[in-house]
Design a protein around this motif. Structure first.
Motif, PDB file in Angstrom:
ATOM      1  N   TYR A 108       4.395  13.300  -2.578  1.00 28.64           N
ATOM      2  CA  TYR A 108       3.377  12.274  -2.836  1.00 28.64           C
ATOM      3  C   TYR A 108       4.014  11.038  -3.475  1.00 28.64           C
ATOM      4  O   TYR A 108       3.700   9.909  -3.107  1.00 28.64           O
ATOM      5  N   HIS A 166       4.107   7.391  -1.816  1.00 29.87           N
ATOM      6  CA  HIS A 166       3.502   6.282  -2.555  1.00 29.87           C
ATOM      7  C   HIS A 166       4.504   5.123  -2.696  1.00 29.87           C
ATOM      8  O   HIS A 166       4.133   3.954  -2.561  1.00 29.87           O
ATOM      9  N   LYS A 176       4.199   1.348  -1.147  1.00 32.96           N
ATOM     10  CA  LYS A 176       4.323   0.166  -2.013  1.00 32.96           C
ATOM     11  C   LYS A 176       5.339  -0.822  -1.443  1.00 32.96           C
ATOM     12  O   LYS A 176       5.100  -2.020  -1.403  1.00 32.96           O
TER      13      LYS A 176
END
Length: 144
Positions: free
Chosen positions: A127, A131, A135
């Motif tokens: 995760y 993430h 970004k």
């Protein structure tokens, strides 16, 4: 297992996942040590030669040449260890001892804690990386 825990602490910034993984690691360590150190329930008594008790509430082992009390438990002789084990599961090659009445619960909890910890750590690291990639993609699109 320790490597995944180290990755979890240095990569993932969530303190909740770190605490959960640390608690599961400690649980895995404790149950692993308990499996290794706790006696599986072996009864150590003086062996009496040719003791064959005809009582229905006893178990006579020909390999040990000894009569064990039943106590509502099944006894089985473990040939690698050379003893009879109450409520046997198997002889574990990893721990090098019998898994029986005394250490069966700890033996089953050890892989349970380990697998849950590995899954949670893997999912949280995955995760985090996903993430970070999202970004970076948003930052690149914002610069264009």
């Amino acid at each position: 297992m320790i490597l995944i825990l180290i990755i979890e602490f240095f990569v993932v910034e969530s303190i909740v996942f770190q605490i959960i993984c640390l608690a599961l690691f400690i649980g895995s360590l404790v149950t692993g040590l308990a499996t290794f150190l706790v006696c599986p329930g072996i009864t150590f008594k003086e062996k009496k030669e040719n003791e064959k008790n005809k009582n229905l509430k006893s178990f006579y082992c020909q390999a040990c040449n000894f009569t064990y009390p039943k106590n509502n438990m099944v006894y089985q002789h473990c040939f690698p260890c050379g003893v009879c084990v109450p409520d046997p599961d198997h002889h574990c090659g990893v721990f090098g001892k019998c898994i029986g009445h005394g250490n069966k619960l700890a033996f089953y909890l050890f892989p349970t804690f380990s697998i849950i910890m590995l899954i949670i750590c893997f999912v949280s690291v995955l995760y985090h990386f996903m993430h970070e990639v999202t970004k970076k993609n948003e930052n690149k699109e914002g610069k264009l």
